[in-house]
Design a protein around this motif. Sequence first.
Motif, PDB file in Angstrom:
ATOM      1  N   ARG A  87       0.701  -5.957   1.410  1.00  0.00           N
ATOM      2  CA  ARG A  87      -0.037  -4.981   2.225  1.00  0.00           C
ATOM      3  C   ARG A  87      -0.551  -3.831   1.368  1.00  0.00           C
ATOM      4  O   ARG A  87      -1.697  -3.396   1.515  1.00  0.00           O
ATOM      5  CB  ARG A  87       0.853  -4.435   3.349  1.00  0.00           C
ATOM      6  CG  ARG A  87       0.927  -5.343   4.559  1.00  0.00           C
ATOM      7  CD  ARG A  87       1.601  -4.659   5.744  1.00  0.00           C
ATOM      8  NE  ARG A  87       3.016  -4.366   5.524  1.00  0.00           N
ATOM      9  CZ  ARG A  87       4.000  -5.240   5.663  1.00  0.00           C
ATOM     10  NH1 ARG A  87       3.748  -6.479   6.025  1.00  0.00           N
ATOM     11  NH2 ARG A  87       5.247  -4.888   5.445  1.00  0.00           N
ATOM     12  N   ALA A  88       0.289  -3.341   0.458  1.00  0.00           N
ATOM     13  CA  ALA A  88      -0.111  -2.235  -0.415  1.00  0.00           C
ATOM     14  C   ALA A  88      -1.276  -2.658  -1.319  1.00  0.00           C
ATOM     15  O   ALA A  88      -2.229  -1.898  -1.518  1.00  0.00           O
ATOM     16  CB  ALA A  88       1.074  -1.762  -1.260  1.00  0.00           C
ATOM     17  N   LEU A  89      -1.211  -3.869  -1.840  1.00  0.00           N
ATOM     18  CA  LEU A  89      -2.272  -4.397  -2.695  1.00  0.00           C
ATOM     19  C   LEU A  89      -3.588  -4.482  -1.927  1.00  0.00           C
ATOM     20  O   LEU A  89      -4.631  -3.993  -2.378  1.00  0.00           O
ATOM     21  CB  LEU A  89      -1.849  -5.770  -3.227  1.00  0.00           C
ATOM     22  CG  LEU A  89      -2.766  -6.449  -4.211  1.00  0.00           C
ATOM     23  CD1 LEU A  89      -1.945  -7.284  -5.172  1.00  0.00           C
ATOM     24  CD2 LEU A  89      -3.777  -7.326  -3.525  1.00  0.00           C
ATOM     25  N   LEU A  90      -3.545  -5.076  -0.739  1.00  0.00           N
ATOM     26  CA  LEU A  90      -4.762  -5.225   0.061  1.00  0.00           C
ATOM     27  C   LEU A  90      -5.304  -3.865   0.518  1.00  0.00           C
ATOM     28  O   LEU A  90      -6.514  -3.651   0.546  1.00  0.00           O
ATOM     29  CB  LEU A  90      -4.508  -6.138   1.250  1.00  0.00           C
ATOM     30  CG  LEU A  90      -4.216  -7.598   0.876  1.00  0.00           C
ATOM     31  CD1 LEU A  90      -3.856  -8.393   2.126  1.00  0.00           C
ATOM     32  CD2 LEU A  90      -5.381  -8.226   0.141  1.00  0.00           C
ATOM     33  N   THR A  91      -4.422  -2.952   0.842  1.00  0.00           N
ATOM     34  CA  THR A  91      -4.846  -1.609   1.240  1.00  0.00           C
ATOM     35  C   THR A  91      -5.545  -0.908   0.075  1.00  0.00           C
ATOM     36  O   THR A  91      -6.584  -0.261   0.257  1.00  0.00           O
ATOM     37  CB  THR A  91      -3.638  -0.782   1.727  1.00  0.00           C
ATOM     38  OG1 THR A  91      -3.087  -1.432   2.881  1.00  0.00           O
ATOM     39  CG2 THR A  91      -4.028   0.635   2.076  1.00  0.00           C
ATOM     40  N   GLN A  94      -8.956  -2.541  -0.446  1.00  0.00           N
ATOM     41  CA  GLN A  94      -9.844  -2.168   0.657  1.00  0.00           C
ATOM     42  C   GLN A  94     -10.362  -0.743   0.466  1.00  0.00           C
ATOM     43  O   GLN A  94     -11.544  -0.471   0.669  1.00  0.00           O
ATOM     44  CB  GLN A  94      -9.132  -2.301   2.002  1.00  0.00           C
ATOM     45  CG  GLN A  94     -10.014  -2.003   3.191  1.00  0.00           C
ATOM     46  CD  GLN A  94     -11.108  -3.045   3.404  1.00  0.00           C
ATOM     47  OE1 GLN A  94     -10.938  -4.217   3.074  1.00  0.00           O
ATOM     48  NE2 GLN A  94     -12.225  -2.620   3.943  1.00  0.00           N
ATOM     49  N   ALA A  95      -9.486   0.166   0.065  1.00  0.00           N
ATOM     50  CA  ALA A  95      -9.895   1.553  -0.162  1.00  0.00           C
ATOM     51  C   ALA A  95     -10.928   1.642  -1.279  1.00  0.00           C
ATOM     52  O   ALA A  95     -11.907   2.393  -1.174  1.00  0.00           O
ATOM     53  CB  ALA A  95      -8.678   2.413  -0.482  1.00  0.00           C
ATOM     54  N   VAL A 101     -18.746   1.312  -1.494  1.00  0.00           N
ATOM     55  CA  VAL A 101     -19.888   1.192  -0.575  1.00  0.00           C
ATOM     56  C   VAL A 101     -20.449   2.574  -0.256  1.00  0.00           C
ATOM     57  O   VAL A 101     -21.662   2.757  -0.188  1.00  0.00           O
ATOM     58  CB  VAL A 101     -19.481   0.434   0.718  1.00  0.00           C
ATOM     59  CG1 VAL A 101     -20.579   0.517   1.773  1.00  0.00           C
ATOM     60  CG2 VAL A 101     -19.174  -1.023   0.387  1.00  0.00           C
ATOM     61  N   GLN A 102     -19.579   3.558  -0.100  1.00  0.00           N
ATOM     62  CA  GLN A 102     -20.042   4.915   0.200  1.00  0.00           C
ATOM     63  C   GLN A 102     -20.798   5.542  -0.967  1.00  0.00           C
ATOM     64  O   GLN A 102     -21.627   6.424  -0.772  1.00  0.00           O
ATOM     65  CB  GLN A 102     -18.867   5.805   0.614  1.00  0.00           C
ATOM     66  CG  GLN A 102     -18.287   5.432   1.955  1.00  0.00           C
ATOM     67  CD  GLN A 102     -19.340   5.362   3.054  1.00  0.00           C
ATOM     68  OE1 GLN A 102     -20.143   6.263   3.228  1.00  0.00           O
ATOM     69  NE2 GLN A 102     -19.352   4.253   3.787  1.00  0.00           N
TER      70      GLN A 102
END
Length: 133
Positions: A87-91, A94-95, A101-102
């Motif tokens: 979960r930490a890796l994917l989070t 994702q961040a 993108v921003q």
Amino acid sequence: MFTGVRGGVLRLSNFARRFWRPAWDGDPDNPDPRARVPGFTFHEGRHTQRTWLADDHIPEVARAARLGHKLTGVADVYEHVTPEMRRALLTALQARWEASVQELTPQERRRLIDVVPAELAKEIAESDGLAGE
């Protein structure tokens, strides 16, 4: 992991010519030097991802597993990837994706929307207020 515009599997020759080189070489007419990374290889992209994960304090065992690597010595025997590590890796990834993108200009985001899968394109367009354009 990578699919064509219609969701099909990419052949190695198509992937390199149609997707990889344009993604890394960028638009040759764009004056912004960040728009091009000439000579950047797929392998270097893997190094970059592993470096980002280390920078985000993801445990070594999770970084290795993400890239299909084996740890040396007893670490590979006694240390395992936990659901929380995943979960930490994917989070973290994702961040980084959302931040990247921003950083794009509106024109770059529109070009991105043209090449990503439809569901992701919709999500990007909605977050930018571009939906329906």
